[in-house]
Enzyme design. Structure first.
Site, short mmCIF file in Angstrom:
data_model
loop_
_atom_site.label_atom_id
_atom_site.label_comp_id
_atom_site.label_asym_id
_atom_site.label_seq_id
_atom_site.Cartn_x
_atom_site.Cartn_y
_atom_site.Cartn_z
CB ALA A 1 -18.36 15.15 -9.20
CB VAL A 2 -16.58 14.47 -14.85
CG1 VAL A 2 -17.30 15.81 -14.87
CG2 VAL A 2 -15.08 14.68 -14.66
N GLY B 1 -6.90 0.56 3.66
CA GLY B 1 -8.31 0.81 3.43
C GLY B 1 -8.58 1.49 2.11
CD GLU C 1 -2.58 1.64 0.22
OE1 GLU C 1 -2.41 2.77 -0.28
OE2 GLU C 1 -3.37 0.80 -0.25
CG HIS D 1 -47.92 -1.95 9.34
ND1 HIS D 1 -47.88 -1.02 8.33
CD2 HIS D 1 -48.79 -1.46 10.28
CE1 HIS D 1 -48.70 -0.02 8.63
NE2 HIS D 1 -49.26 -0.27 9.81
CB ILE E 1 -18.83 11.60 -6.60
CG1 ILE E 1 -18.20 10.23 -6.31
CG2 ILE E 1 -17.95 12.71 -6.03
CD1 ILE E 1 -16.87 9.99 -6.99
CB SER F 1 -25.79 14.99 -11.70
OG SER F 1 -26.24 14.29 -12.86
CB CYS G 1 -13.64 2.74 -0.44
SG CYS G 1 -15.23 2.43 0.36
#
Length: 468
Positions: A266-267, A37, A32, A447, A182, A179, A40
């Site tokens: 955010a594409v 982690g 790493e 219910h 993210i 949209s 994410c």
């Protein structure tokens, strides 16, 4: 240093692969370059949910009078909200460290590159290198935010999701470009905290991968919350020379200039496959992703790949299951596991978006089902008719279900509303078990709950509705 399995990357695909391989009796190392982690846990799924929870609590308090509770002087501390989010992420990362020790997995910090067959070269923070060897190498290097040529990220005025999580101060205005999950999650968060938000979406509707009715409902709810939405629109350029950035946006009605303190790009996501040695070993890629078979094998024996760097959906739970499957496939070939793992069914993957209202979906959209040649039964139940939703003060949204009219096959479900991300798993299990519409109707749902809306929507599809 020799191992049975080396995993390159410790995200939600890499660390489960390492743990499962260790459980099967294989000697495992995980490499790493940043934090255990992966994205994410440290910069994606987990810290964003912490931010969204803070926004939700703030909104609850502002509307306390709706529940007969008096609260005055409600305000938020933006810095404290960010600090809490980072604390949650840090705690979870420490949890992965514990899991590595518990499962006797060696953690090697550094940047890993495939060097030769069965060899990975790791460059540490001090630029020193070491060579580690293994019979099986698993690539789980994940993805990162995609950058548009006309929207370069400078980290201050034009930011990606990482910067959006830790802005030093809350902007008064923000443009969110894109949209998808993210984009709409950050749009909701910042709008709820008091930022004036405008969404610019290239496609004709927001959350374009969702069922069309879900898109329409989210747009309606977002506009009600005060978010401005431009669809069929593109950001042509951004002038960041002044204190306020100016975005030149092309719309169907012509060009317009939008002003904002911060522009969030955010594409989408692209795979991290550069500079990891794929070319040297001849690992095949296509359209920016590593090509794999149903067991995660690449074209090169002994090298596997999973998660966002492969063609499946870029979702944490997809990567986790792929990681477990790869480990079990390796275990089977090493005679440490009794059977081949079952391949992934990528049409039965739940997708969740944690804005407010939440979105959850699985399987075919109505259009996709019809385009695939199915004759369908469709049912829709609005939360306005739900007793639990009314009691909770969260009546926006609905549950929509799609069944094959001939055999009753559960083709898909699409939900928008409060806590629907907690409801979608029922459909995943039902579809896995090849459950029919009549079996959903005959399974008694409790219910009052939000989850009984699934049964109610099914009843609508079959003309047996009681409560609507």
């Amino acid at each position: 240093m020799a191992y049975d399995v080396i995993v390159l990357g410790s995200g939600p695909g890499g660390y489960p692969a390492a743990i499962r391989a260790s459980q099967l009796g294989l000697k495992v190392a995980i490499i790493e370059k940043e934090s255990l982690g992966g994205i994410c846990l440290n910069w994606g799924c987990i810290p964003t949910k912490a931010l969204l929870k803070s926004a939700q609590v703030y909104e609850y308090l502002k509307h306390a009078a709706d529940y007969g509770v008096q609260a005055s002087g409600i305000q938020h501390d933006f810095g404290a909200v960010i600090k809490r989010s980072r604390g949650v992420a840090d705690k979870m990362s420490k949890g992965v460290q514990f899991l590595m020790k518990k499962n006797k997995i060696d953690v090697i910090m550094g940047y890993g590159r495939l060097k030769a067959k069965g060899q990975v070269e790791v460059t540490g923070a001090d630029n020193k290198t070491q060579l580690v060897e293994a019979k099986h190498i698993v690539i789980a290097t994940g993805g990162r935010g995609r950058q548009l040529p006309n929207l370069p990220i400078d980290g201050k005025k034009v930011v990606g999701y990482r910067e959006a999580m830790v802005l030093p101060k809350q902007p008064k205005t923000m443009i969110v470009v894109g949209s998808g999950a993210i984009g709409v999650e950050f749009a909701y968060f910042y709008n709820a905290m008091g930022t004036k938000v405008t969404i610019v979406e290239f496609m004709p509707r927001v959350v374009p991968v969702e069922d069309e009715e879900i898109s329409k409902e989210l747009e309606k709810q977002f506009k009600r919350q005060g978010i401005e939405i431009l669809t069929n629109a593109t950001v042509e350029a951004v002038d960041t020379s002044g204190e306020i950035s100016k975005a030149r946006v092309k719309t169907q009605a012509g060009e317009k200039i939008l002003e904002a303190e911060v522009v969030l790009s955010a594409v989408g996501v692209i795979a991290n496959i550069e500079d990891i040695g794929l070319e040297a070993l001849g690992v095949k890629t296509e359209k920016g992703k590593i090509t794999v078979d149903k067991y995660g094998q690449t074209n090169v024996p002994g090298i596997y790949a999973l998660g966002d760097c492969t063609p499946g959906q870029a979702l944490a739970h997809v990567a986790s299951k792929e990681g477990i499957n790869v480990a079990e496939f390796i275990g089977y070939n090493e005679k440490k596991y009794g059977h081949l793992p079952e391949g992934m069914d990528y049409n039965n993957i739940p997708g969740c978006t944690y804005c407010s209202p939440e979105i959850a979906s699985i399987g075919f959209t109505e259009k996709a089902a019809r385009d695939a040649g199915y004759e369908v039964k469709v049912g829709k139940f609005p939360f306005m008719a739900s007793g639990k939703a009314s009691a909770s003060g969260s009546t926006e949204g609905f549950v929509k279900v799609i069944f094959d009219a001939k055999y009753g096959e559960f083709l898909g479900a699409h939900m928008i509303g409060n806590s629907v991300t907690e409801m979608i798993a029922e459909v995943s299990v039902a579809r896995k078990l090849e459950t029919t519409g009549h079996e959903i109707l005959n399974a008694v749902h409790p219910h009052p709950t939000m989850s009984e809306a699934l049964k109610e929507a099914t009843a609508v599809a079959y003309g047996e509705a009681i409560d609507i």
